[in-house]
Enzyme design. Sequence first.
Site, PDB file in Angstrom:
ATOM      1  N   HIS A 214       3.723   2.659  -8.813  1.00 52.02           N
ATOM      2  CA  HIS A 214       3.272   1.225  -8.609  1.00 52.02           C
ATOM      3  C   HIS A 214       4.659   0.324  -9.969  1.00 52.02           C
ATOM      4  O   HIS A 214       5.073  -1.254  -9.144  1.00 52.02           O
ATOM      5  CB  HIS A 214       1.809   0.872  -9.672  1.00 52.02           C
ATOM      6  CG  HIS A 214       0.329   1.537  -8.922  1.00 52.02           C
ATOM      7  ND1 HIS A 214       0.100   1.207  -8.007  1.00 52.02           N
ATOM      8  CD2 HIS A 214      -0.128   2.475  -9.623  1.00 52.02           C
ATOM      9  CE1 HIS A 214      -0.888   1.851  -7.699  1.00 52.02           C
ATOM     10  NE2 HIS A 214      -1.485   1.951  -9.320  1.00 52.02           N
TER      11      HIS A 214
ATOM     12  N   LEU B 188      10.809 -21.409  -4.110  1.00 47.76           N
ATOM     13  CA  LEU B 188       9.654 -20.222  -3.604  1.00 47.76           C
ATOM     14  C   LEU B 188       7.911 -19.901  -4.581  1.00 47.76           C
ATOM     15  O   LEU B 188       7.551 -20.346  -5.888  1.00 47.76           O
ATOM     16  CB  LEU B 188      10.159 -19.333  -3.803  1.00 47.76           C
ATOM     17  CG  LEU B 188       8.799 -17.845  -3.353  1.00 47.76           C
ATOM     18  CD1 LEU B 188       8.624 -17.330  -2.042  1.00 47.76           C
ATOM     19  CD2 LEU B 188      10.052 -16.514  -3.752  1.00 47.76           C
TER      20      LEU B 188
ATOM     21  N   ARG C 156       0.595   7.361  -2.941  1.00 49.42           N
ATOM     22  CA  ARG C 156       0.587   8.839  -2.062  1.00 49.42           C
ATOM     23  C   ARG C 156       1.808   8.805  -2.901  1.00 49.42           C
ATOM     24  O   ARG C 156       2.598   9.982  -1.768  1.00 49.42           O
ATOM     25  CB  ARG C 156       0.446   8.359  -0.512  1.00 49.42           C
ATOM     26  CG  ARG C 156      -0.468   8.519  -0.141  1.00 49.42           C
ATOM     27  CD  ARG C 156      -1.168   8.065   0.839  1.00 49.42           C
ATOM     28  NE  ARG C 156      -1.889   6.860   1.223  1.00 49.42           N
ATOM     29  CZ  ARG C 156      -1.795   5.897   1.713  1.00 49.42           C
ATOM     30  NH1 ARG C 156      -1.261   5.375   3.001  1.00 49.42           N
ATOM     31  NH2 ARG C 156      -1.850   4.469   1.437  1.00 49.42           N
TER      32      ARG C 156
ATOM     33  N   ASP D  20       0.945  -1.403  -0.441  1.00 49.64           N
ATOM     34  CA  ASP D  20      -0.183  -0.357   0.111  1.00 49.64           C
ATOM     35  C   ASP D  20       0.469   1.306   0.072  1.00 49.64           C
ATOM     36  O   ASP D  20       1.829   1.243   0.367  1.00 49.64           O
ATOM     37  CB  ASP D  20      -0.623   0.139   1.390  1.00 49.64           C
ATOM     38  CG  ASP D  20      -1.461   1.206   0.702  1.00 49.64           C
ATOM     39  OD1 ASP D  20      -2.322   1.697  -0.084  1.00 49.64           O
ATOM     40  OD2 ASP D  20      -3.007   1.000   2.116  1.00 49.64           O
ATOM     41  N   GLY D  21      -0.023   2.651  -0.992  1.00 48.28           N
ATOM     42  CA  GLY D  21       0.884   3.584  -0.578  1.00 48.28           C
ATOM     43  C   GLY D  21       1.946   3.969  -2.222  1.00 48.28           C
ATOM     44  O   GLY D  21       2.049   4.935  -1.675  1.00 48.28           O
ATOM     45  N   ASN D  22       1.568   3.426  -2.514  1.00 49.52           N
ATOM     46  CA  ASN D  22       2.121   3.528  -4.225  1.00 49.52           C
ATOM     47  C   ASN D  22       1.762   5.041  -4.594  1.00 49.52           C
ATOM     48  O   ASN D  22       2.694   5.577  -5.065  1.00 49.52           O
ATOM     49  CB  ASN D  22       1.621   2.662  -5.438  1.00 49.52           C
ATOM     50  CG  ASN D  22       2.537   1.108  -4.985  1.00 49.52           C
ATOM     51  OD1 ASN D  22       3.172   1.103  -4.278  1.00 49.52           O
ATOM     52  ND2 ASN D  22       1.769   0.076  -5.711  1.00 49.52           N
TER      53      ASN D  22
ATOM     54  N   ARG E 212       1.879  -5.137   5.256  1.00 50.07           N
ATOM     55  CA  ARG E 212       0.730  -4.039   5.567  1.00 50.07           C
ATOM     56  C   ARG E 212       2.060  -2.755   5.444  1.00 50.07           C
ATOM     57  O   ARG E 212       1.660  -2.767   7.193  1.00 50.07           O
ATOM     58  CB  ARG E 212      -0.213  -3.487   5.462  1.00 50.07           C
ATOM     59  CG  ARG E 212      -0.955  -3.112   4.680  1.00 50.07           C
ATOM     60  CD  ARG E 212      -2.503  -2.381   5.398  1.00 50.07           C
ATOM     61  NE  ARG E 212      -3.320  -0.864   4.209  1.00 50.07           N
ATOM     62  CZ  ARG E 212      -3.923  -1.505   3.793  1.00 50.07           C
ATOM     63  NH1 ARG E 212      -5.110  -2.774   4.466  1.00 50.07           N
ATOM     64  NH2 ARG E 212      -5.398  -0.702   2.491  1.00 50.07           N
TER      65      ARG E 212
ATOM     66  N   ARG F  24     -10.874   2.328 -10.123  1.00 50.84           N
ATOM     67  CA  ARG F  24      -9.824   3.598 -10.457  1.00 50.84           C
ATOM     68  C   ARG F  24     -10.226   3.904 -11.860  1.00 50.84           C
ATOM     69  O   ARG F  24     -10.533   3.572 -12.549  1.00 50.84           O
ATOM     70  CB  ARG F  24      -8.827   2.936 -10.410  1.00 50.84           C
ATOM     71  CG  ARG F  24      -8.423   2.388  -8.540  1.00 50.84           C
ATOM     72  CD  ARG F  24      -6.881   2.956  -8.297  1.00 50.84           C
ATOM     73  NE  ARG F  24      -7.003   2.527  -6.928  1.00 50.84           N
ATOM     74  CZ  ARG F  24      -6.486   2.483  -5.782  1.00 50.84           C
ATOM     75  NH1 ARG F  24      -4.782   2.377  -6.380  1.00 50.84           N
ATOM     76  NH2 ARG F  24      -6.004   2.279  -4.787  1.00 50.84           N
TER      77      ARG F  24
ATOM     78  N   ARG G 250      -5.649  -2.279   8.586  1.00 52.81           N
ATOM     79  CA  ARG G 250      -6.754  -2.871   8.422  1.00 52.81           C
ATOM     80  C   ARG G 250      -6.542  -4.541   7.175  1.00 52.81           C
ATOM     81  O   ARG G 250      -5.337  -3.841   6.536  1.00 52.81           O
ATOM     82  CB  ARG G 250      -8.302  -1.970   7.755  1.00 52.81           C
ATOM     83  CG  ARG G 250      -7.790  -0.995   7.007  1.00 52.81           C
ATOM     84  CD  ARG G 250      -9.113  -0.099   6.597  1.00 52.81           C
ATOM     85  NE  ARG G 250      -9.174   0.470   5.135  1.00 52.81           N
ATOM     86  CZ  ARG G 250      -8.989   1.784   4.948  1.00 52.81           C
ATOM     87  NH1 ARG G 250      -8.857   2.842   5.778  1.00 52.81           N
ATOM     88  NH2 ARG G 250      -8.413   2.797   3.813  1.00 52.81           N
ATOM     89  N   LEU G 251      -7.549  -4.827   7.303  1.00 49.66           N
ATOM     90  CA  LEU G 251      -7.047  -5.963   5.995  1.00 49.66           C
ATOM     91  C   LEU G 251      -8.043  -5.781   4.570  1.00 49.66           C
ATOM     92  O   LEU G 251      -7.722  -6.615   4.272  1.00 49.66           O
ATOM     93  CB  LEU G 251      -8.117  -6.691   7.180  1.00 49.66           C
ATOM     94  CG  LEU G 251      -7.494  -7.889   6.131  1.00 49.66           C
ATOM     95  CD1 LEU G 251      -6.073  -8.929   6.205  1.00 49.66           C
ATOM     96  CD2 LEU G 251      -7.541  -9.392   7.244  1.00 49.66           C
TER      97      LEU G 251
END
Length: 250
Positions: free
Chosen positions: A45, A139, A32, A28-30, A196, A79, A202-203
């Site tokens: 992003h 992985l 901002r 999260d936060g790309n 996060r 978006r 929050r989820l």
Amino acid sequence: MTLDLQSTNWAAQINLKNLPQHVAIIMDGNGRWARKRGMPRLFGHQRGVEALKKAIGFALDVGIPYLSAWAFSTANWRRPETEISGLITILRRTLSKDLAEFHDRDIQLKVIGSKVGLPDDLITMINRAEDLTKDNKKLTLLINFNYDGRTDILEATKKIAQKIKSGDISLEDITEDLFSSHTMTTGIPDPDLLIRTSGVVRLSNYMMWQCTFTEFVFLEKNWPDFTEQDFCTALQDFQKCGRNFGQISA
Ligand code: FPP
């Protein structure tokens, strides 16, 4: 994508024998991060992909077997068109340009989410990438794309209801394991740790069924600034907490 191996001795900071088996990340936060720099959201992003690459390299380096990253939520269709197509382009690039490196590094790739609304060529690319990497072992990388937790739960419920209707199973057969095996993460262990970024606590409708006993680490920094050291510090927090799964701690 170059998944650089770090020369850092992570074993000096974390116990490599007590690692989470599955780490899930809400990147999260790309937006901002980009806005602060006067840049379009898509730039955030694009830099977010670099941070994801660091996280994947770190997971390979220390030996975390499952890593999930939420790249597109079903709510993200709301978006602007440019941002949606930009995120689809990033996934296309990951599935073409980066695929050989994933395969070389023994990474099994899975794109988790609804295929409804995705362009046909993207679905073909997803199928091809999953097929090519299906036997890789080091992985398992889950990219949650067009994913949300409630849809996952609803779709699993519908599949189970259908099997009851057709007489394949009975009501008594419904257990947690059976339910898990009908979710989009079937066969994947539940996340032990969720990270996060961006200070949001929050989820947000992520893997709600799967995150029942998950430890959460919330970081203030925005996703493009996430580093291997942040991942390591999150693992230190994880290793400090006593997980008891509802029982009394030893
Ligand atoms: C949330 O930040 C982030 C997303 C909706 C997209 C995350 C995608 C990437 C990091 C690219 C990696 C993708 C692939 C397919 C490999 P936000 O944009 O909502 O941030 P904001 O809350 O600051 O606006």
